[in-house]
Write a protein that holds these residues in place. Structure first.
Motif, PDB file in Angstrom:
ATOM      1  N   ALA A  85       0.849  -1.184   0.000  1.00  0.00           N
ATOM      2  CA  ALA A  85       0.000   0.000   0.000  1.00  0.00           C
ATOM      3  C   ALA A  85       0.889   1.241   0.000  1.00  0.00           C
ATOM      4  CB  ALA A  85      -0.914  -0.010   1.215  1.00  0.00           C
ATOM      5  N   ASN A  86       0.987   1.899  -1.149  1.00  0.00           N
ATOM      6  CA  ASN A  86       1.738   3.157  -1.229  1.00  0.00           C
ATOM      7  C   ASN A  86       0.770   4.294  -0.994  1.00  0.00           C
ATOM      8  OD1 ASN A  86       4.497   2.268  -2.313  1.00  0.00           O
ATOM      9  ND2 ASN A  86       3.021   1.200  -3.599  1.00  0.00           N
ATOM     10  N   LEU A  87       0.910   4.972   0.115  1.00  0.00           N
ATOM     11  CA  LEU A  87      -0.086   5.983   0.475  1.00  0.00           C
ATOM     12  C   LEU A  87       0.550   7.367   0.430  1.00  0.00           C
ATOM     13  CD1 LEU A  87      -1.455   3.938   3.461  1.00  0.00           C
ATOM     14  CD2 LEU A  87      -2.412   4.056   1.177  1.00  0.00           C
ATOM     15  N   TRP A  88      -0.281   8.395   0.478  1.00  0.00           N
ATOM     16  CA  TRP A  88       0.226   9.762   0.436  1.00  0.00           C
ATOM     17  C   TRP A  88       0.871  10.114   1.775  1.00  0.00           C
ATOM     18  CZ3 TRP A  88      -4.755   8.657  -1.548  1.00  0.00           C
ATOM     19  CH2 TRP A  88      -4.802   8.652  -2.945  1.00  0.00           C
ATOM     20  N   PRO A  89       2.161  10.383   1.757  1.00  0.00           N
ATOM     21  CA  PRO A  89       2.889  10.519   3.027  1.00  0.00           C
ATOM     22  C   PRO A  89       2.363  11.626   3.938  1.00  0.00           C
ATOM     23  CG  PRO A  89       4.287  11.096   1.145  1.00  0.00           C
ATOM     24  CD  PRO A  89       3.044  10.503   0.595  1.00  0.00           C
ATOM     25  N   ASN A  90       1.701  12.627   3.368  1.00  0.00           N
ATOM     26  CA  ASN A  90       1.290  13.750   4.210  1.00  0.00           C
ATOM     27  C   ASN A  90      -0.147  13.677   4.703  1.00  0.00           C
ATOM     28  OD1 ASN A  90       3.737  15.232   4.239  1.00  0.00           O
ATOM     29  ND2 ASN A  90       3.364  15.614   2.084  1.00  0.00           N
ATOM     30  N   LEU A  91      -0.851  12.606   4.367  1.00  0.00           N
ATOM     31  CA  LEU A  91      -2.208  12.451   4.884  1.00  0.00           C
ATOM     32  C   LEU A  91      -2.180  11.435   6.028  1.00  0.00           C
ATOM     33  CD1 LEU A  91      -4.269  12.249   1.574  1.00  0.00           C
ATOM     34  CD2 LEU A  91      -3.852  14.226   3.014  1.00  0.00           C
ATOM     35  N   THR A  92      -3.145  11.569   6.934  1.00  0.00           N
ATOM     36  CA  THR A  92      -3.198  10.587   8.014  1.00  0.00           C
ATOM     37  C   THR A  92      -3.923   9.335   7.539  1.00  0.00           C
ATOM     38  OG1 THR A  92      -5.325  11.333   8.853  1.00  0.00           O
ATOM     39  CG2 THR A  92      -3.362  12.446   9.704  1.00  0.00           C
ATOM     40  N   GLU A  95      -7.652   9.868   7.255  1.00  0.00           N
ATOM     41  CA  GLU A  95      -8.026  10.636   6.061  1.00  0.00           C
ATOM     42  C   GLU A  95      -8.008   9.763   4.813  1.00  0.00           C
ATOM     43  OE1 GLU A  95      -6.668  15.251   6.813  1.00  0.00           O
ATOM     44  OE2 GLU A  95      -5.082  13.807   6.455  1.00  0.00           O
ATOM     45  N   ILE A  99     -11.031   8.961   2.218  1.00  0.00           N
ATOM     46  CA  ILE A  99     -10.936   9.288   0.788  1.00  0.00           C
ATOM     47  C   ILE A  99     -11.231   8.039  -0.048  1.00  0.00           C
ATOM     48  CG2 ILE A  99      -9.294   9.897  -1.028  1.00  0.00           C
ATOM     49  CD1 ILE A  99      -7.935  11.732   1.054  1.00  0.00           C
ATOM     50  N   ARG A 128       3.467   8.555   6.279  1.00  0.00           N
ATOM     51  CA  ARG A 128       4.905   8.294   6.171  1.00  0.00           C
ATOM     52  C   ARG A 128       5.454   7.658   7.446  1.00  0.00           C
ATOM     53  NH1 ARG A 128       5.839  13.729   6.885  1.00  0.00           N
ATOM     54  NH2 ARG A 128       6.135  14.139   4.691  1.00  0.00           N
TER      55      ARG A 128
END
Lengths: 304, 536
Positions: A85-92, A95, A99, A128
């Protein structure tokens, strides 16, 4: 009724044939195991099912719709968990789950909170800062909190601890009980063995074996462990006997399932004290496929 | 320091320089080539005395000083062409070399740590400080090479009135200026815990350093000494050749690097010194829409660029008052202006400024579209496409955001310029004129968006081509005239097709052409994106 129908699927990347004439059929309420070594084509197949890669030839249908053309329509009723799972580092984490649920268009807030609890996730941390296992939980929570008919899980438990792996297995069985279907690609053979109704083994882009675990076992060997009054003579030469191991407390033999009757009859003449029979594990089946094909093994690699 | 801490540095130097070799070679050749090409062209550009005097007058006006740094005494421009070259090129070359250092150091420190490469290397018999040492040595060598080639190259060009010492000093300013920013970036790489934070803080420092210097150079020289760029512009290279700024810069960078090494030796891997805050449990409704999410992912970049562009506009607006006074006090300029027709020198200044500023403003706009490619490379678009989201919606959201951004940036630029100019000038320029001169660049910005979407959709392996094209546009606007580019080459740049307003008639045809090309590229880009395989 079959939810997923794949016929004669071939995918080429330039000259390299990643998938060669793959067939697959997943029925309603079925958990379908998809196993094979690294680089065999599991993820490529899944990406084609998701409409992210275009099939070079063949027919790929989900819910009766074309996986490439009608991807958006299909995905309203499909949940996917990637192996990494590559997630957006700046979102919790919280969140990201919200989404993801919004993007599918359904899913329940209660289910989300319940799953966060069950998977023991802290949703306030930035992505992150999560470990691999925790990122995997986020993908799992968003998949199981959504209201889907088909769950596509691509090595979903990588990085999970044994406790969470059990929670995962519970979740899979719950959705199965609700009559939903699951495609589970995994390297953890005990997990596949425990959960899956149908299993398909893929190697170098070709499906080499499909069926229920029992059907597959039927075609293979059984492990026997026997202790006899009189010592057994050499039975190595007998038809259907493999791998004879002498131990202090008896003999271990692998026997082709169809010869089982003949051999037991032969052994019983020596006065059986103890007889244990274990069915071959999926691991045995899997390894046998690869031992047999060592001579031709190439790009796929032989790792499990 | 314990020698064990630096074990394996020489091997790491090989790895790091190999990893970044194409980037390094491209930067090195770009900086050296442009410097030397411009220097050699000066010999033919300003030949006679009155040309040189005119140049001196233009360069000494406060707007030019704010933009390019302090110049020389008027008669010093007559002594050697080197002075003209240094005044026009030095600061902007310094900026380029600083950017190179920030990117190189950022990616060979925090990025490698963030992606786990450093961890793998640290598990080998390699010292704790080796990776940092290796990356600093690599960028140090790159700066040294640039300094040497530029210095020796300038000397070999044999410009009249130019000594070996001045050429070497010019090269040294570039090399050390770069190294100062390498040191600053490596320090930030210890303090923050992400490569984004590292590069963000380093770029922020660069922008602030530029502003402090701009204000100081115009208002009071003392202020300029708070900025590294301020010292570095005070060598009086080609005339007095002061070496003290080189000494100060060396000391400054060495001190920073010692602090960096200390911080690196006491911190945990993957952590920084800034605290991480607790985040939200639930997503706001804004980021639940695709456009909202796409904005949210880039908002820091967008806001930072917005502030930067507004401030740059305001900075130039502020000096326009001074400029007006400067010109009205000067009889010679009054005479020259009389020959130039209807448009005042401020009008010309505005249109020239807009030409450069619109190019700068297109950088974040291009980055917005390219973000989609980077999302795909990081296996994050699969989150969209495994859910009920179409490709048109995703690419559309990125495109819409880029379009909105381009409009907002140009408006902020005009607004900043107008607000500041209005308070400083006796005869302010009308808001409409300034806004028009900025917004006339929209078709060129849209064209860049179109080309980028086309590349992402149709030729995803070649998306970096857009930066080559951008670099060409930049060279065309900045030194195209000096290097005597033929007209047809100049017109390959979308920004050269834009009429210079105020000063030129608005040419509807070329604006229309750009818009049509924008739509065509956009169309092909969307078509391609819908047909191609998505890697992740």
């Amino acid at each position: 009724m079959s939810l997923v129908e794949v016929k004669g699927l071939t995918k080429k990347f330039g000259k390299y044939k990643a998938l060669d004439n793959v067939h697959m059929e997943i029925n309603e309420g079925e958990i379908y195991g998809f196993i094979g070594p690294n680089g065999a084509g599991k993820s490529t197949t899944i990406r084609i099912l998701l409409g992210m890669l275009k099939a070079t030839s063949g027919e790929v249908k989900i819910f009766g719709n074309d996986a490439w053309e009608d991807a958006v329509e299909i995905h309203k009723y499909l949940a996917y968990v990637p192996g990494e799972a590559n997630l957006w580092p700046n979102l919790t984490g919280g969140e990201v789950i919200d989404i993801f649920l919004k993007m599918r268009g359904n899913g329940s807030k209660n289910k989300r909170d319940e799953l966060i609890e069950r998977f023991n996730l802290d949703p306030t941390k930035k992505c992150r800062a999560y470990s691999k296992g925790n990122r995997q939980k986020i993908a799992l929570i968003s998949a199981f909190a959504s209201d889907a008919q088909l769950y596509i899980l691509d090595e979903p438990t990588s990085g999970l601890d044994p406790l969470m792996e059990r929670t995962f297995q519970e979740c899979v069985l719950e959705v199965k009980n609700e009559g939903k279907s699951v495609l589970l690609s995994s390297h953890i053979l005990s997990e596949v063995e425990k959960l899956c109704d149908t299993i398909s083994i893929i190697r170098e882009g070709k499906v080499i074996e499909t069926g229920t675990l029992n059907e597959m076992r039927h075609l293979t060997r059984t492990n026997l462990h026997v202790q006899t009054k009189q010592p057994l003579p050499s039975i190595q030469h007998m038809k259907g006997v493999h791998h004879v191991d002498n131990h202090s407390d008896g003999v271990s033999i692998q026997i082709d399932s169809e010869e089982l009757g003949t051999i037991i009859k032969f052994i019983s003449d020596f006065g059986i004290l103890k007889l244990e029979s274990t069915p071959p594990t999926l691991e045995d089946l899997f390894l046998r496929h690869y031992e047999n094909s060592n001579s031709v093994a190439s790009t796929g690699g032989r790792g499990i | 320091m314990n020698v064990q801490m630096l074990k394996g540095t020489s091997q790491l130097i090989k790895i790091i320089s190999r990893q970044h070799r194409f980037q390094i070679i491209a930067w090195l050749m770009g900086i050296v080539f442009v410097s030397l090409a411009v220097a050699s062209s000066y010999q033919s550009v300003y030949q006679n005395e009155s040309d040189k005097q005119g140049f001196a007058l233009t360069m000494q006006n406060p707007a030019m000083v704010a933009m390019l740094g302090p110049g020389y005494e008027a008669d010093e421009y007559l002594l050697t062409i080197g002075t003209q070259f240094a005044h026009e090129m030095l600061l902007f070359t310094l900026l380029a070399i600083a950017i190179m250092n920030i990117l190189l150091v950022g990616s060979s420190t925090r990025t490698d740590e963030e992606t786990g490469r450093t961890e793998v290397l640290r598990s080998l018999p390699i010292g704790r400080l080796s990776y940092l040492a290796a990356s600093i040595i690599v960028v140090g060598c790159v700066n040294l090479i640039i300094a040497l080639i530029t210095g020796i190259g300038l000397h070999l060009l044999n410009i009249e009135g130019n000594t070996l010492e001045s050429s070497i000093l010019y090269g040294a300013i570039l090399g050390l200026g770069g190294f100062v920013f390498a040191a600053i970036t490596s320090l930030f790489a210890q303090i923050t815990d992400s490569s984004r934070g590292t590069k963000g803080l380093a770029f922020g420092t660069l922008v602030i350093a530029y502003f402090i210097r701009a204000v100081g150079d115009v208002v009071d020289e003392k202020i300029s000494f708070f900025s590294p760029l301020g010292w570095l512009l005070r060598t009086d290279v080609f005339i007095n050749n002061y070496w003290w700024p080189i000494v100060i810069s060396s000391i400054f960078s060495i001190v920073l690097i010692i602090i960096t090494f200390y911080l690196n030796s006491i911190r945990d891997l993957n952590s920084g010194f800034l605290p991480t805050r607790k985040g939200r449990t639930n997503a706001s409704s804004m980021i639940k829409s695709i456009l909202g999410l796409v904005y949210h992912l880039q908002r820091i970049k967008i806001i930072a660029w917005g502030i930067g562009i507004f401030a740059l506009g305001a900075a130039f607006g502020a000096v326009m008052g001074d400029m007006e006074k400067y010109f009205s006090d000067n009889e010679f300029v009054q005479m020259m202006l009389a020959q130039m027709g209807d448009f005042s020198i401020t009008d010309q200044f505005i249109s020239m400024l807009m030409g450069i500023m619109s190019l700068i403003s297109v950088i974040p706009v291009i980055m917005t579209i390219l973000k989609l490619k980077s999302e795909e490379n990081h296996y994050r678009t699969e989150h969209f496409y495994s859910r009920a989201i179409s490709r048109n919606r995703v690419l559309g959201s990125f495109t819409v955001l880029a379009i909105i951004e381009s409009i907002i940036y140009l408006m902020l630029l005009a607004l900043g310029l107008w607000l500041a100019a209005n308070t400083m000038m006796e005869n302010p320029i009308s808001f409409a004129t300034i806004m028009q001169s900025a917004l006339v660049y929209l078709p060129a910005m849209f064209f860049m968006i179109g080309v980028t979407v086309f590349l992402v959709g149709f030729a995803p392996k070649f998306t970096s081509v857009i930066w080559l094209y951008f670099a060409f546009c930049y060279v065309a606007v900045y030194v195209g005239g000096l290097l005597n580019f033929p007209e047809w080459i100049m017109y390959l740049s979308a920004f050269e097709l834009i009429p210079k307003v105020p000063g030129e008639e608005v040419d509807i045809q070329s604006l229309f052409l750009l818009l049509v090309l924008f739509i065509v590229f956009l169309f092909i880009g969307f078509k391609g994106y819908n047909k191609r395989d998505i890697a992740g």
